[in-house]
Scaffold this motif. Structure first.
Motif, PDB file in Angstrom:
ATOM      1  N   ASP A 174       0.362   6.335  -5.838  1.00  0.00           N
ATOM      2  CA  ASP A 174      -0.525   5.434  -5.097  1.00  0.00           C
ATOM      3  C   ASP A 174      -0.890   6.035  -3.743  1.00  0.00           C
ATOM      4  N   TYR A 196      -4.370   9.493  -0.952  1.00  0.00           N
ATOM      5  CA  TYR A 196      -4.546   8.221  -1.619  1.00  0.00           C
ATOM      6  C   TYR A 196      -4.998   8.425  -3.066  1.00  0.00           C
ATOM      7  N   ARG A 197      -4.437   7.580  -3.961  1.00  0.00           N
ATOM      8  CA  ARG A 197      -4.825   7.607  -5.378  1.00  0.00           C
ATOM      9  C   ARG A 197      -4.722   9.022  -5.947  1.00  0.00           C
ATOM     10  N   LYS A 217       0.607   9.659 -11.556  1.00  0.00           N
ATOM     11  CA  LYS A 217      -0.172   9.022 -10.506  1.00  0.00           C
ATOM     12  C   LYS A 217       0.752   8.705  -9.341  1.00  0.00           C
TER      13      LYS A 217
END
Length: 808
Positions: free
Chosen positions: A380, A366-367, A378
């Motif tokens: 998500d 995540y992230r 990036k």
């Protein structure tokens, strides 16, 4: 000495003497009644079991656990009643100390305080039907002692293990737990609510297989720590905790919960490590999981929170593992991600309700953010699904200056300016990428890019493009390319792109629609030059550079169909308008399917190929020229290498057909002496103006004729080209001033040898003759001069009488 002190000393001496006498009495008693005591011990222990127990020998130690006596038992065997069927001995103890009450021992009663087991093997076995050799222990129906303990609890409140092999073999559940117990020392208490225990543990895990087909967790890891355990009679559940649970050198906090067989046979382990290396964490799980985890790595320690729960009866345990990664370096297949941050999660219960296991596993990041080859990005959520055939998927986003790509694409391209915006959804097989093709969808936008394409040495500026990938197809639009003064707008498409990318890159075809208001060909001569050789040293397999090399190779092997429309085409002095072209670019070169341009009041049509290799670039071209102004045409092409006549001497309209072959010189020109082929031409309404060679001859031979403007109503020519030599097939020149028959070899270097027959009859006298045969007959009436234009050996051409002329 005071009298009271003497009395005290006498009493102490008496007590000591009494103890010595008692100890001697116990020793004498045991030595005298060893067989009897051994029988009683066997009988007492066999009361507790449903099977057989045998003790090889017994000895006593009075001081080892004073004031208790230690009965040392050798070769203790405990077997259940079905031992003959499965041959797994529950207890095979070479050394076993049973600590008993010495006073009760004198009265013939054995009261066990605790048991020490050393150099032994404990094998807890369950067969495929669920039967276990632990059924040897009978359930006790005896009332509890006044202290609240049952007699068995009181006797077994303290068991210590040293150098013991412990095996739990569950055939029904396909589980195998095996430990080498270096030391297990603890103390149990039995309050009314249940029991509590504290223990020190040091073991080596030889197998912790919750499902034997998948292999063992924490295999060959040393486990050490202090444990606190407890159980409640009401729930029957057992809790175990540790603050210093060391597994293979990494310290965890442990919370475990066990539900015994009479409840549900469930278990839960909760392990927390503040700092552990990725490879160390991966080595703790079973091989079916670690084989995928080993494909990745993190340089710095990470935090791990693991929850393992399941059932002792069978099946894989539920795994739920989380981690927090900050400012780390992540290595994945084929890439390294720096400045990496993400929150990670792994579970083997991806789809609720389905069977736990590899096929139902998922790794979520995540992230996720970091820098890949100096490019910030990036994601998500990135996922790896199904550890049997791992599939990675996620949404990739990045915005960065294009100069960040220079390190990655150094072999192919160098960016000087511009920015990129990337958004991609991807799904790819981590292991078999070549077999199971990835799914990619999204876009890549490049804006205001200035770069050099190294293999072709092309410099492009103010370039923009937008790439969209969907359903395996690649759509390229909004492309603006500028090279010098040339501006090109492009739209492109590659159908079945991803499949062909991996399976057959040579079959990739990019369909381009290209429009340009003006194109300066000199700025794109890199496409006519041979490609620069690839680096001698190949990039390491799986590296980013290797991926770039592969993309570059694919660019070489793929095909591009170009459908072009250009308002104006410039090349040196050449100017064409309304140019249309259908080209096919491939690894072999350029195929010109159909090129048409307007030039010099006429039109040109070209077909052919440019073949490119590592040695030279060869061309084979068929050209049709229709009614172009010969003055402008020769001017545009620098007189085609002729020194005379030049465009200044020519007038008229030229049509021609040419089939020529040759080589480019690497600078956009034609290599010397490389061209071969044939040219057919027709000149109408032509004129030869101020052509000095003829004027010089004419002043002597034709002093009364106008040699400044020699009109040529029609001229047909047939030429063979071989290097720097042009063979002029017999050609009749009919003009307003002079007629001539020309035949021979004209050389751009040395070797000119042209025969020229010039009838002296004035052509104007025959203008009124309409019959062609009659005019041809009149052509040679009178005197005919036979001359030769021949190289003198130094490259200079001299005129002389043609003595070798054959009369007709």
């Amino acid at each position: 000495m005071p009298r009271w002190l003497k009395i005290v000393l006498k009493i102490l001496g008496g007590i000591i003497a009494l103890v010595i006498v008692l100890l001697l009495a116990v020793t004498i008693y045991i030595n005298s009644n060893k067989a009897k005591l051994l029988a009683k011990l066997n009988t007492k222990l066999n009361e507790k079991i449903d099977g057989s127990l045998s003790i090889g020998d017994i000895s006593i130690s009075l001081f080892k656990n004073f004031p208790h006596a230690s009965l040392s038992l050798d070769n203790v065997l405990v077997r259940d009643k079905k031992w003959m069927e499965h041959h797994h001995t529950l207890l095979d103890a070479k050394d076993m100390d049973v600590v008993v009450d010495a006073g009760q021992l004198l009265s013939g009663t054995i009261s066990i305080d605790h048991i020490d087991i050393s150099n032994s093997a404990i094998y807890i076995y369950s067969d495929s039907t669920g039967y276990s050799n632990t059924s040897i222990f009978k359930k006790s129906n005896k009332p509890k002692t006044p202290s609240g303990k049952s007699s068995l609890e009181a006797e077994l409140s303290n068991i210590n293990l040293n150098n013991v092999s412990l095996t739990i073999d569950n055939q029904k559940g396909k589980k195998l737990f095996k430990f080498d117990v270096n030391q297990l020392k603890g103390k149990m208490d039995f309050p009314d609510s249940g029991w509590t225990a504290k223990a020190y543990l040091k073991v080596t895990a030889r197998s912790l297989a919750f499902k034997t087909v998948h292999g063992s967790f924490i295999k060959d890891k040393v486990i050490e720590g202090d444990l606190v355990a407890g159980s409640n009679h009401t729930t029957g559940k057992i809790n175990v905790t540790s603050k210093n649970f060391n597994i293979g050198g990494d310290v965890f906090k442990l919370d475990a919960l066990f539900a015994p067989a009479k409840v549900s046979k469930n278990f839960t382990f909760h392990l927390v490590a503040d700092k552990i290396l990725w490879k160390s964490a991966a080595s703790l799980v079973s091989p079916n999981i670690s084989k995928t985890l080993y494909k990745f790595n993190l340089d710095k320690p990470i935090s791990v929170n693991a929850l393992i729960s399941g059932n002792f009866s069978g099946g894989d345990p539920l795994l739920y593992i989380t981690t927090v990664v900050r400012n780390n370096t992540l290595t994945i297949p084929g890439a390294v991600i720096n400045d990496c941050n993400f929150d990670g999660m792994f579970t083997n219960n991806y789809v609720k309700g389905q069977e736990l296991g590899d096929e139902n596993s998922i790794i979520n990041l995540y992230r996720l953010e970091g820098r890949f080859s100096n490019v910030p990005f990036k994601i998500d959520t990135a996922s790896v699904i199904n550890l049997t055939t791992p599939i990675a998927q996620g949404n990739f986003h990045a915005r960065f200056p294009l100069t960040d790509l220079n390190q990655t694409f150094a072999r192919v391209i160098k960016f000087n300016e511009g920015s990129a915006d990337v958004s991609m959804r991807f799904k790819a097989d981590v292991v078999a990428l070549q077999i199971n093709k990835p799914y990619v969808a999204g876009y890549i936008n490049l804006n205001n890019a200035n770069f050099n394409y190294i293999p072709r040495d092309l410099n492009l500026k103010n370039t923009s493009l937008s790439l969209h990938v969907n359903n395996g197809n690649l759509v390229i639009n909004n492309i603006r390319v500028q090279s010098g003064r040339s501006v090109v707008q492009m739209e492109g498409r590659v159908n079945n792109f991803l499949n062909l990318y991996y399976n057959a890159p040579e079959k990739l075809i990019v369909n381009w629609d290209i429009n340009s208001p003006q194109l300066h060909l000199a700025e794109f001569l890199g496409y006519l030059n041979r490609r620069k050789s690839a680096p001698v040293k190949p990039a390491p397999k799986g590296s980013t550079a290797a991926t770039v090399d592969k993309v570059n190779t694919i660019l070489d092997k793929s095909h591009a169909e170009l459908h072009m429309h250009v308002g104006k085409v410039f090349y040196k002095k050449f100017l064409a308008t309304n140019a249309n072209a259908d080209l096919l670019l491939s690894e072999d070169g350029i195929e010109m399917k159909n090129i048409t341009v307007n030039h010099a009041g006429g039109a040109l049509a070209i077909r052919g190929r440019i073949l490119q290799d590592n040695v030279s670039n060869r061309f084979s071209i068929s050209t049709v020229v229709r009614h172009v102004d010969i003055h402008e045409f020769f001017y545009a092409f620098d007189n085609f290498g002729l020194t005379a006549p030049t465009y200044k001497n020519l007038k008229g309209y030229l049509s021609a057909k040419a089939m020529v072959n040759g080589k480019f010189d690497g600078k956009g020109g034609i290599a010397q002496k490389s061209m071969t082929g044939n040219v057919l031409l027709n000149l109408t309404d032509g004129a030869l103006i101020d052509f000095n060679p003829l004027k010089t001859i004419g002043k002597i031979a034709f002093p009364f004729r106008d040699l400044n403007n020699i009109e040529i109503p029609n001229l047909d020519g047939d030429f063979d080209i071989n290097g720097d030599k042009i063979t002029i097939k017999p050609m009749q020149i009919s003009s307003s001033v002079i007629n001539a028959d020309v035949e021979g070899v004209y050389s751009l270097g040395r070797g000119t040898n042209v025969a020229i027959d010039v009838p002296l009859r004035n052509p104007k006298k025959d203008l009124s003759i309409t019959d062609k045969a009659e005019r041809q007959k009149k052509r040679y009436k009178g005197i005919v001069i036979h001359v030769k234009a021949q190289d003198d050996g130094t490259g200079k051409v001299k005129m002389s009488w043609n003595k070798d002329h054959k009369k007709t």
